[in-house]
Write a protein that holds these residues in place. Structure first.
Motif, PDB file in Angstrom:
ATOM      1  N   ALA A 211       2.236   4.936   1.524  1.00 27.33           N
ATOM      2  CA  ALA A 211       2.630   5.361   2.864  1.00 27.33           C
ATOM      3  C   ALA A 211       1.530   6.138   3.564  1.00 27.33           C
ATOM      4  O   ALA A 211       1.570   6.309   4.776  1.00 27.33           O
ATOM      5  N   PHE A 212       0.557   6.634   2.811  1.00 29.31           N
ATOM      6  CA  PHE A 212      -0.497   7.445   3.419  1.00 29.31           C
ATOM      7  C   PHE A 212      -1.738   6.633   3.776  1.00 29.31           C
ATOM      8  O   PHE A 212      -2.693   7.179   4.299  1.00 29.31           O
TER       9      PHE A 212
ATOM     10  N   GLU B 176       0.842  -1.199   0.000  1.00 27.81           N
ATOM     11  CA  GLU B 176       0.000   0.000   0.000  1.00 27.81           C
ATOM     12  C   GLU B 176       0.872   1.241   0.000  1.00 27.81           C
ATOM     13  O   GLU B 176       2.095   1.168   0.102  1.00 27.81           O
TER      14      GLU B 176
ATOM     15  N   LEU C 267      -4.128   4.685   5.813  1.00 32.88           N
ATOM     16  CA  LEU C 267      -4.312   4.557   7.256  1.00 32.88           C
ATOM     17  C   LEU C 267      -4.697   3.120   7.574  1.00 32.88           C
ATOM     18  O   LEU C 267      -5.466   2.495   6.835  1.00 32.88           O
TER      19      LEU C 267
END
Lengths: 112, 318
Positions: free
Chosen positions: B298-299, B296, B301
């Protein structure tokens, strides 16, 4: 989230380096040898006049020729040109700075 | 913001693999994780990694004869190769070091590509890595080496790519390009053959270069990607980027039931549950066949929900 911020900083830093290297940076390089094309030279006008007075045809001028002369040229090269030149081993560090050794366009030969 | 997961065919967590007892220093056999019916994008890509590698190989081989040697590519492909599209970033860094110049374009390229992809480049786009992957298909038991051996790549990067050229210029026998096996395979040998076919005097490549190439190719039979994991300076740079790259792997603890399957799935001996974005990981995505590991941005959640066995129970029961 911190990882994303660090990734963005790295990304922006990389873009800044690319922009500076591609658009702003210039490096002085020296080129010592040059092949010079000498254009055809017209004949000496005094000889032409003298020949005409004697009723002879004008003397021929000098034809065009190439000459390899030692000429020291200083150029300001963008970095992309240096990148291209190192791929053919076309640059060396001389006592006075970067020396272009003109091996031709790549990929002409393996430098090593 | 999209999490790419590889769910199992049943929609629940992957089943525990049978216990195995690999010998000391031997790589664990790879396990099927019951994800044959997986529809996830990651799973789809992971099963076609070699085709992606073939695609990138064709790109680097410059099919349209563009010869963009003013531009640094992001992979380990020697610019002396008669079919190279871009300049090799490591060759450019080494040569610029010999010229006492800072390579803005090469470092900028690596920061941008590494900042987004990390070692995805190594696993999916590098032609020299692809060659080692192909050699690793020889059915011989593969060995793993201790993780600390990966630090030799940084010694190569600092020593042979930066310090030796800076101090002794490109004429030194330890100048990186004089030893590079990719340069031998892609540049020196083709140029030698080309010159010989043209009837010229044969320019024999450096014996050291050829010997290193032979050793790397022979070692690739017994160890997966020996060059990448032990000596590659480009892999060292992208390995550093692995921990911060925009695209990466994430370990979801709440979906983990400590079965150890992710470790058995990793062909490179990385322990995904302990250090998922390790610099040795080439992001082949094999470990994403385990439900606890996702690829995924890095942002992304982490999704909320119960942790541990509760999460597993809720998934199992639908």
């Amino acid at each position: 989230m911190l990882r994303g911020v660090v990734a963005c900083v790295a990304l922006l830093g990389g873009v800044a380096l690319l922009a500076y290297g591609a658009m702003t940076r210039r490096t002085v390089t020296l080129e010592e040898k040059q092949t010079i094309l000498i254009p055809p030279q017209p004949p000496d006008p005094r000889l032409v006049d003298a020949n005409l007075r004697r009723g002879l045809p004008p003397p021929p001028g000098e034809p065009a020729r190439t000459e390899e002369r030692i000429v020291r040229t200083q150029t300001l090269d963008p970095e992309w040109r240096l990148v291209r030149d190192v791929t053919v081993g076309g640059l060396q560090l001389g006592p006075e700075g970067l020396m272009r050794i003109g091996l031709g366009d790549g990929p002409a030969l393996c430098p090593t | 913001m999209v999490a790419m997961t590889a769910p199992s065919a049943e929609g629940g967590p992957a089943p525990s693999p049978a216990p195995m007892t690999p010998g000391p220093g031997m790589e664990r056999p790879r396990q099927s994780m019951g994800s044959t019916g997986s529809k996830g994008l990651v799973s789809f890509l992971a099963r076609r990694r070699q085709w992606v590698q073939v695609f990138f190989l064709l790109v680097w081989l410059d099919p349209f004869l563009l010869r963009l040697h003013s531009v640094c590519g992001p992979v380990f492909h020697c610019y002396s190769c008669p079919m190279a599209l871009f300049a090799c970033p490591i060759g450019v860094i080494a040569n610029f070091s010999a010229l006492h110049l800072f390579p803005f374009l090469a470092i900028g390229t690596l920061m941008v590509v590494g900042g987004v992809f990390g070692t995805f480049v190594c696993g999916w786009a590098c032609p020299f890595g692809f060659l080692q992957d192909l050699i690793a298909k020889v059915p011989v038991r593969k060995f793993t080496l201790p993780a600390w051996t990966g630090y030799t790549r940084y010694a190569v990067l600092v020593g042979l790519v930066i310090v030796v050229p800076f101090l002794y210029t490109e004429m030194h026998p330890l100048f990186f390009c004089r030893l590079c096996p990719a340069g031998a395979l892609e540049g020196a040998v083709p140029n030698m053959v080309k010159t010989a076919l043209a009837g010229g005097a044969i320019p024999w490549p450096s014996p050291a270069k050829l010997a290193i190439l032979g050793l790397v190719l022979a070692a690739a039979v017994f160890k997966r990607r020996p060059w990448c994991s032990l000596l590659c300076p480009l892999g060292a740079i992208f390995g550093l980027c692995n921990r911060v790259s925009l695209l990466g792997l994430r370990y979801r603890e709440r979906l983990c039931r400590d079965c150890g399957s992710c470790e058995k799935l990793c062909p490179y001996g990385v322990l995904p549950s302990q250090d998922l974005n390790h610099s040795r990981c080439i992001r082949c995505l094999e470990c994403t066949r385990c439900n606890a590991i996702t690829a995924e941005t890095a942002f992304t959640l982490p999704a909320d929900g119960p942790k541990g066995p509760a999460a597993l129970r809720s998934r199992d029961t639908g």
